[in-house]
Scaffold this motif. Structure first.
Motif, short mmCIF file in Angstrom:
data_model
loop_
_atom_site.label_atom_id
_atom_site.label_comp_id
_atom_site.label_asym_id
_atom_site.label_seq_id
_atom_site.Cartn_x
_atom_site.Cartn_y
_atom_site.Cartn_z
N TRP A 125 50.19 19.29 29.37
CA TRP A 125 49.19 20.34 29.43
C TRP A 125 48.33 20.07 30.66
O TRP A 125 48.46 19.00 31.29
N GLU A 126 47.50 20.99 31.02
CA GLU A 126 46.69 20.83 32.23
C GLU A 126 45.83 19.58 32.13
O GLU A 126 45.06 19.42 31.18
N GLY A 127 46.00 18.68 33.10
CA GLY A 127 45.21 17.45 33.11
C GLY A 127 45.79 16.32 32.29
O GLY A 127 45.21 15.23 32.25
N ALA A 128 46.92 16.55 31.62
CA ALA A 128 47.51 15.51 30.77
C ALA A 128 48.06 14.37 31.62
O ALA A 128 48.58 14.59 32.71
N ASP A 129 47.97 13.14 31.10
CA ASP A 129 48.56 12.00 31.79
C ASP A 129 49.92 11.64 31.21
O ASP A 129 50.47 10.58 31.50
N VAL A 130 50.47 12.54 30.39
CA VAL A 130 51.82 12.39 29.85
C VAL A 130 52.60 13.65 30.18
O VAL A 130 52.03 14.73 30.35
N THR A 131 53.92 13.52 30.28
CA THR A 131 54.77 14.66 30.59
C THR A 131 55.22 15.37 29.32
O THR A 131 55.05 14.87 28.21
N VAL A 132 55.83 16.53 29.52
CA VAL A 132 56.43 17.25 28.40
C VAL A 132 57.47 16.37 27.72
O VAL A 132 57.52 16.28 26.48
N ALA A 133 58.29 15.69 28.51
CA ALA A 133 59.30 14.79 27.93
C ALA A 133 58.65 13.68 27.12
O ALA A 133 59.15 13.31 26.04
N ASP A 134 57.56 13.10 27.65
CA ASP A 134 56.87 12.03 26.91
C ASP A 134 56.45 12.51 25.53
O ASP A 134 56.61 11.80 24.53
N GLU A 135 55.90 13.71 25.47
CA GLU A 135 55.45 14.25 24.19
C GLU A 135 56.62 14.53 23.25
O GLU A 135 56.57 14.21 22.07
N LEU A 136 57.67 15.14 23.79
CA LEU A 136 58.79 15.52 22.94
C LEU A 136 59.61 14.32 22.49
O LEU A 136 60.32 14.39 21.48
N LEU A 137 59.54 13.23 23.24
CA LEU A 137 60.28 12.02 22.86
C LEU A 137 59.39 10.96 22.22
O LEU A 137 59.83 9.84 21.99
N ARG A 138 58.17 11.33 21.91
CA ARG A 138 57.27 10.38 21.25
C ARG A 138 57.91 9.92 19.94
O ARG A 138 58.29 10.74 19.09
N PRO A 139 58.09 8.60 19.75
CA PRO A 139 58.81 8.14 18.56
C PRO A 139 58.04 8.37 17.27
O PRO A 139 56.80 8.36 17.25
N SER A 140 58.78 8.58 16.21
CA SER A 140 58.18 8.80 14.90
C SER A 140 57.57 7.51 14.36
O SER A 140 58.14 6.42 14.51
N ILE A 141 56.44 7.63 13.70
CA ILE A 141 55.90 6.51 12.94
C ILE A 141 56.78 6.30 11.71
O ILE A 141 57.23 7.26 11.08
N ILE A 142 57.05 5.04 11.38
CA ILE A 142 57.77 4.70 10.15
C ILE A 142 56.72 4.33 9.11
O ILE A 142 56.03 3.31 9.25
N TYR A 143 56.56 5.17 8.09
CA TYR A 143 55.48 5.03 7.14
C TYR A 143 55.79 4.10 5.96
O TYR A 143 54.86 3.63 5.29
N ALA A 144 57.06 3.84 5.70
CA ALA A 144 57.45 3.15 4.48
C ALA A 144 56.69 1.84 4.23
O ALA A 144 56.18 1.62 3.12
N PRO A 145 56.58 0.93 5.20
CA PRO A 145 55.88 -0.33 4.90
C PRO A 145 54.43 -0.13 4.49
O PRO A 145 53.95 -0.80 3.57
N ALA A 146 53.73 0.77 5.16
CA ALA A 146 52.32 1.00 4.82
C ALA A 146 52.19 1.63 3.43
O ALA A 146 51.28 1.28 2.67
N VAL A 147 53.08 2.55 3.10
CA VAL A 147 53.04 3.18 1.78
C VAL A 147 53.31 2.15 0.69
O VAL A 147 52.63 2.12 -0.35
#
Length: 338
Positions: free
Chosen positions: A205-227
């Motif tokens: 987005w305007e002024g972002a320090d990450v690219t579109v690819a960075d956002e779309l490839l952001r890895p999923s959090i794995i919640y199982a251990p915390a739950v």
């Protein structure tokens, strides 16, 4: 003039490349090379163990990985999609297998994907005990790749989480998702890359320090251990969970609620990542459609008895995954926003 004898390699399947890929995976996968993966179940930990299984993939997120050549994190997404379904029943993830289909085996690329799966399994606290790589020449393009995962967990019989434990007045706790996880990518790619004409290397987005690819490839959090940590800390206070995947909050939270009960949520109780607003704005997408497609910044929902809220929140914070109360269970059906 006669031709030489036909070979599998000439037809499109390179056994040598497949063998090379297997060799690269030996240090990551337990028991690789056998006809069936084995896992020793510690039956002393359960009086009446119930095995829980889940299978999933990462969908068209792989098209972004393919376009950028960035395959390091899609394996983490795969683990998250599988083990975070298991924990919704209260099951501890035990082991996982992966399946990779490709048009042409590239040993380095396969190793990169599986390294991500192995890393995800380490995060989840489960073992990667095997998998399969299939070369589908003639069906898939040489650089095309798809992955699926299969996870198994265990829970003590009679202690399963689920709607039958939920009561009116229970609190709804949301765990944050900084990105899309692995859902809604067909719409996200259509809006960002086709409709808005953005390049994957452009700022998200305007002024972002990450690219579109960075956002779309952001890895999923794995919640199982915390739950699982929250459950151990709170005893019976954790009643049910909903993994927010396809269908969004409105489609998944009702799966954790019994008939006759719904959830009233407060959008102001959590911060929605900027990428969702960009997709909504650039695609002129209605709020109801956004709710049906994307997680809107909440990747897992816990339904907790009021007396146990503080204990659950404390355990989540200790697991480095702070949650927030985002609503409560009440008479009615579905999800409503206050």
């Amino acid at each position: 003039m006669s031709e030489g004898g036909a070979t599998y390699a000439a037809a499109g399947v390179d056994i040598a490349a497949g063998d090379a890929a297997v060799e690269r995976l030996r240090s990551m996968v337990a028991g690789i090379g056998g006809f069936g993966a084995q896992f020793p179940l510690d039956v002393t930990r359960f009086k009446r163990p119930v095995l829980v299984a889940s299978t999933d993939g990462v969908g068209t997120k792989l098209l972004v990985a393919r376009a950028t050549g960035r395959y390091e994190t899609v394996g983490i997404d795969l683990v998250a999609m599988c083990v975070d379904d298991l924990v919704c029943v209260g099951a501890e993830p035990l082991f996982m297998l992966d399946y990779i289909a490709t048009g042409k085996v590239d040993p380095e690329r396969i190793a990169t994907v599986v390294a991500g799966v192995a890393h995800g399994c380490t995060q989840a606290g489960c073992a990667l005990i095997g998998g399969e790589t299939a070369e589908h020449a003639g069906v898939m393009a040489p650089d095309e790749l798809d992955i699926a995962g299969f996870a198994v967990g265990a829970v003590e019989d009679g202690t399963q989480l689920g709607p039958e434990r939920v009561a009116a007045g229970d609190a709804v706790i949301g765990l944050p998702s900084p990105g899309l996880r692995s859902n809604g990518y067909t719409l996200a790619r259509h809006v960002l890359l086709e409709r808005a004409g953005l390049d994957l290397g452009d700022p998200a987005w305007e002024g972002a320090d990450v690219t579109v690819a960075d956002e779309l490839l952001r890895p999923s959090i794995i919640y199982a251990p915390a739950v699982l940590a929250a459950r151990r800390a709170s005893g019976d206070a954790l009643h049910a969970c909903a993994h927010i995947t396809g269908g969004g909050i409105v489609g998944n939270v009702p799966r954790a609620l019994p008939e006759g009960l719904g959830a009233i949520l407060r959008r102001s109780a959590w911060e929605e990542p900027r990428i969702f607003d960009e997709i909504r704005r650039l695609g002129a997408i209605e709020e109801d459609e956004m709710d049906r497609v994307f997680n809107r910044g909440i990747g897992m929902v816990l339904v907790v008895g009021k007396a146990g809220v503080d204990g659950v929140l404390s355990a989540l914070a200790e697991a480095d995954l702070p949650g927030a109360v985002i609503g409560e269970v009440s008479a009615g059906s579905g999800v409503r926003y206050a």
